[in-house]
Design an enzyme around this catalytic site. Sequence first.
Site, PDB file in Angstrom:
ATOM      1  N   TRP A 155       0.940  12.383   4.267  1.00 11.18           N
ATOM      2  CA  TRP A 155       1.825  12.874   3.199  1.00 11.18           C
ATOM      3  C   TRP A 155       1.317  12.519   1.801  1.00 11.18           C
ATOM      4  O   TRP A 155       1.871  12.992   0.825  1.00 11.18           O
ATOM      5  CB  TRP A 155       3.235  12.280   3.388  1.00 11.18           C
ATOM      6  CG  TRP A 155       3.200  10.805   3.628  1.00 11.18           C
ATOM      7  CD1 TRP A 155       3.274  10.165   4.839  1.00 11.18           C
ATOM      8  CD2 TRP A 155       3.006   9.772   2.654  1.00 11.18           C
ATOM      9  NE1 TRP A 155       3.144   8.808   4.680  1.00 11.18           N
ATOM     10  CE2 TRP A 155       2.978   8.542   3.333  1.00 11.18           C
ATOM     11  CE3 TRP A 155       2.864   9.758   1.260  1.00 11.18           C
ATOM     12  CZ2 TRP A 155       2.812   7.319   2.689  1.00 11.18           C
ATOM     13  CZ3 TRP A 155       2.687   8.544   0.612  1.00 11.18           C
ATOM     14  CH2 TRP A 155       2.665   7.340   1.328  1.00 11.18           C
ATOM     15  N   ASN A 156       0.309  11.646   1.680  1.00 15.80           N
ATOM     16  CA  ASN A 156      -0.028  11.192   0.311  1.00 15.80           C
ATOM     17  C   ASN A 156      -0.785  12.243  -0.501  1.00 15.80           C
ATOM     18  O   ASN A 156      -0.668  12.290  -1.721  1.00 15.80           O
ATOM     19  CB  ASN A 156      -0.761   9.841   0.325  1.00 15.80           C
ATOM     20  CG  ASN A 156      -2.052   9.870   1.077  1.00 15.80           C
ATOM     21  OD1 ASN A 156      -2.319  10.807   1.830  1.00 15.80           O
ATOM     22  ND2 ASN A 156      -2.863   8.847   0.898  1.00 15.80           N
ATOM     23  N   LYS A 179      -1.508  19.928  12.002  1.00 17.60           N
ATOM     24  CA  LYS A 179      -0.176  19.330  11.979  1.00 17.60           C
ATOM     25  C   LYS A 179      -0.034  18.496  10.720  1.00 17.60           C
ATOM     26  O   LYS A 179      -0.567  17.409  10.619  1.00 17.60           O
ATOM     27  CB  LYS A 179       0.067  18.439  13.201  1.00 17.60           C
ATOM     28  CG  LYS A 179       1.541  18.146  13.377  1.00 17.60           C
ATOM     29  CD  LYS A 179       1.845  16.769  13.919  1.00 17.60           C
ATOM     30  CE  LYS A 179       1.715  15.664  12.927  1.00 17.60           C
ATOM     31  NZ  LYS A 179       2.685  15.673  11.826  1.00 17.60           N
ATOM     32  N   PRO A 180       0.662  19.033   9.716  1.00 14.59           N
ATOM     33  CA  PRO A 180       0.848  18.251   8.494  1.00 14.59           C
ATOM     34  C   PRO A 180       1.902  17.165   8.714  1.00 14.59           C
ATOM     35  O   PRO A 180       2.672  17.240   9.686  1.00 14.59           O
ATOM     36  CB  PRO A 180       1.365  19.300   7.493  1.00 14.59           C
ATOM     37  CG  PRO A 180       2.019  20.354   8.331  1.00 14.59           C
ATOM     38  CD  PRO A 180       1.306  20.355   9.667  1.00 14.59           C
ATOM     39  N   ALA A 181       1.945  16.191   7.826  1.00 14.53           N
ATOM     40  CA  ALA A 181       2.949  15.129   7.931  1.00 14.53           C
ATOM     41  C   ALA A 181       4.345  15.730   7.813  1.00 14.53           C
ATOM     42  O   ALA A 181       4.562  16.659   7.032  1.00 14.53           O
ATOM     43  CB  ALA A 181       2.728  14.097   6.828  1.00 14.53           C
ATOM     44  N   SER A 182       5.282  15.189   8.569  1.00 13.35           N
ATOM     45  CA  SER A 182       6.648  15.729   8.565  1.00 13.35           C
ATOM     46  C   SER A 182       7.334  15.559   7.213  1.00 13.35           C
ATOM     47  O   SER A 182       8.238  16.309   6.870  1.00 13.35           O
ATOM     48  CB  SER A 182       7.482  15.034   9.632  1.00 13.35           C
ATOM     49  OG  SER A 182       6.869  15.218  10.874  1.00 13.35           O
ATOM     50  N   GLY A 232      -5.024   9.218   8.109  1.00 11.30           N
ATOM     51  CA  GLY A 232      -3.751   8.507   8.244  1.00 11.30           C
ATOM     52  C   GLY A 232      -4.007   7.029   8.446  1.00 11.30           C
ATOM     53  O   GLY A 232      -5.082   6.513   8.098  1.00 11.30           O
ATOM     54  N   SER A 233      -3.032   6.366   9.030  1.00 10.72           N
ATOM     55  CA  SER A 233      -3.138   4.910   9.165  1.00 10.72           C
ATOM     56  C   SER A 233      -4.115   4.525  10.281  1.00 10.72           C
ATOM     57  O   SER A 233      -4.314   5.287  11.239  1.00 10.72           O
ATOM     58  CB  SER A 233      -1.757   4.331   9.474  1.00 10.72           C
ATOM     59  OG  SER A 233      -1.285   4.865  10.691  1.00 10.72           O
ATOM     60  N   GLU A 254     -10.374   9.351   9.118  1.00 13.57           N
ATOM     61  CA  GLU A 254     -10.266   8.762   7.773  1.00 13.57           C
ATOM     62  C   GLU A 254      -9.039   7.870   7.776  1.00 13.57           C
ATOM     63  O   GLU A 254      -7.910   8.347   7.669  1.00 13.57           O
ATOM     64  CB  GLU A 254     -10.134   9.874   6.722  1.00 13.57           C
ATOM     65  CG  GLU A 254     -11.301  10.839   6.665  1.00 13.57           C
ATOM     66  CD  GLU A 254     -12.572  10.216   6.093  1.00 13.57           C
ATOM     67  OE1 GLU A 254     -12.549   9.024   5.719  1.00 13.57           O
ATOM     68  OE2 GLU A 254     -13.584  10.918   6.044  1.00 13.57           O
ATOM     69  N   LEU A 255      -9.260   6.556   7.915  1.00  7.36           N
ATOM     70  CA  LEU A 255      -8.137   5.640   8.158  1.00  7.36           C
ATOM     71  C   LEU A 255      -7.893   4.737   6.948  1.00  7.36           C
ATOM     72  O   LEU A 255      -8.297   5.054   5.845  1.00  7.36           O
ATOM     73  CB  LEU A 255      -8.423   4.848   9.443  1.00  7.36           C
ATOM     74  CG  LEU A 255      -8.819   5.729  10.644  1.00  7.36           C
ATOM     75  CD1 LEU A 255      -9.158   4.896  11.862  1.00  7.36           C
ATOM     76  CD2 LEU A 255      -7.725   6.733  10.973  1.00  7.36           C
ATOM     77  N   CYS A 288      -5.669   5.781   0.180  1.00  4.02           N
ATOM     78  CA  CYS A 288      -6.401   4.818   1.015  1.00  4.02           C
ATOM     79  C   CYS A 288      -7.596   4.230   0.269  1.00  4.02           C
ATOM     80  O   CYS A 288      -8.169   3.247   0.720  1.00  4.02           O
ATOM     81  CB  CYS A 288      -6.815   5.460   2.324  1.00  4.02           C
ATOM     82  SG  CYS A 288      -7.476   7.094   2.110  1.00  4.02           S
ATOM     83  N   GLU A 386      -2.831  -3.422   3.849  1.00  2.00           N
ATOM     84  CA  GLU A 386      -2.963  -2.331   2.884  1.00  2.00           C
ATOM     85  C   GLU A 386      -1.581  -2.128   2.261  1.00  2.00           C
ATOM     86  O   GLU A 386      -0.617  -1.754   2.952  1.00  2.00           O
ATOM     87  CB  GLU A 386      -3.426  -1.059   3.610  1.00  2.00           C
ATOM     88  CG  GLU A 386      -3.738   0.073   2.666  1.00  2.00           C
ATOM     89  CD  GLU A 386      -4.243   1.324   3.397  1.00  2.00           C
ATOM     90  OE1 GLU A 386      -3.894   1.516   4.576  1.00  2.00           O
ATOM     91  OE2 GLU A 386      -4.973   2.103   2.772  1.00  2.00           O
TER      92      GLU A 386
END
Length: 483
Positions: A155-156, A179-182, A232-233, A254-255, A288, A386
Amino acid sequence: MLNLTDQSLLKTDAYIDGEWVSSRNTINVLNPCNHETVAKVAKLGAEQTEAAIDAAHNALKSWRSMPAKERSQLLRRWYQLVLENQEDLAQILTAEQGKVLAEARAEIAYGASYIEWFAEEAKRVYGDTIPAPSDDKRIVCIKQPVGVVACITPWNFPNAMLTRKIGPALAAGCTVVCKPASETPLSALALAELADRSGIPKGVINIVTGNAHDIGTRLLSSTRVRKLTFTGSTEVGKKLVSQCSETLKKMTMELGGNAPFIVFPDADLDAAIDGVMASKFRNSGQTCVCTNRVLVHSDIYQEFADKLVSAVKQRLVLGSGDDEKATNGPLITKSACDAVDRLVQTSIAKGAVVKLGGQPSTLGSCFYPPTVLTNVTNDMPVAREEVFGPVAPLISFDNEEQAIAIANDTNVGLAAYFYTRDIGRVWRIAEELEYGIVGINEGITSNEMAPFGGIKESGSGREGSKYGLDDYLEIKYMCMGGI
Ligand code: ADP
C-alpha cells in the site's frame, strides 16, 4: 465522494480478462486521514483468481509472440495515458493512501517512468552466439518470457510498485495476475482502466482484489504461474517464498529494510540534513528505503541533532493528504500508528531521549508527528525493527570501523546512505556496506534507470534499469549440430 475530471477512473470492480468483475462481498477502502469510505471494492477469492490465471495463460501465446516493437508501442501509449491522467490518479492515490498530493503526483510520474523505461527496453532483449567446442556445432542463446507472473504489491506506493512489476513483465512478453494491497486497490484498478484504453489486449493484465490469503494461495500453488514478484514485508515474503517452493517459481522479492544513514565528521552537515530529511520523512517514513537509523560521529552529534530538530520544525507540516500546506500525511492505519508508537515508547524506556514528537498526534488516530530521538543504541527496538514511520533515532559512533559494524548489524540489507567528503572513505565504506543500494552524499536514490533491490533478508532480484528485464526472462540455449 472523490471529484475527478474523469470519474470513470474510479473503478470498484476487479479486472479479469478485459472485463470488470463485481462481487456481492466488498472491501471497504478507507481514507486514512478521516476514516471515511472512499469506495467499496469487489472482494474476490480463489475461484476468480483461477479465472484470472486462465485469462493470463490464454493471452500469453499471442502476447509473447507479438513483435517487441508493437508491445513497446502499447506500453508507450499506456505511459502517455497515465501522464495525461496524472492529477486524477494522484487524487485517487491520496484518498486511499493518505500521502500528500505533491507526493502522490510525484509517485504517478515515478510510476509512469517504469512503463516508459520498459517500453524502450522491450526492444532490446538480445540473445548471444557463443563459440562452439567443435566446428560442426553452433551455440545460440535466446531469451524468452518466463510466462504468467503473479504480482503482489503493498500500500505504500500503490501505483509505482505495480508499474515497476507490470512494466518489465509486459515488455518481456509475460502476462500478469496482480493482487494489490487491500488498503489501496483503487490506484491499481485505475491503472488497469488506462491499460485497457491503451489497447493492451484482454487477459494480458488482470487485477484481482480481495482476500490476500485465498488469492495468494491459489496464485502460488498454480503450476501455470511461473513467477512471483512481490513487494512487502520480510515476514509475509518468507511465507510466500516457501509457498513458491512447491512449484519452484522464479521469484523477485523486494522486502523490508533497516537503512542506516551515516554522517562522518567531515561531511557537509547542511547537505546531510537535507539528505536525511528527504530519506527519513518522505511518505511519512513509510518506504522500505527510508532511513531507519541515523549514525552520527560523536564530534558532531550534538550539532547535527540540533540542526535536525530545527529543520523538522521549520520544514514539516503534518496534515491531511489534500491539504496543500501539509508535507506529511497520516500513516496508513491506526494499527500502523500504534506500532510506531510502541517502538518509540519501548526505546524511551531503554534510555532514548525525545527531542521532538514522540507522542501520537491529536490530528487523528493515524497521525504520528515527525520525531527525533537521541541517545539511541543499536539494540533498542527503534533500531532493530523497521519503524515505517516518521521517527529519526540518532546513534553515536566514534570511528569508521564502529560505524560499519553498527550499520551492518541487521539481517536485512536494502538501502544505506552516508555523507563524507573523503574520497578514500567513500570507496571503503561503500564497499563494506552490506546493502543493495548505497546513497553517497545523496538521500534519494530511486529512479527507473537504476537497479533497485536488496541483499540478505531484504530479498532478491532487481527492479528497474537494464537488469530489470532479466528477472522476467529465461535463457534458452540451442545447440545446433551437423553443420
Ligand atoms: P506491508 O507491511 O507493506 O503491508 P505486507 O507484506 O503485509 O506488507 O503486504 C504486502 C502485500 O502482500 C499486500 O498486497 C498484502 O495483501 C499481501 N499479503 C499479505 N499476506 C499475504 C498472504 N498470506 N498471501 C498473499 N499475499 C499476502
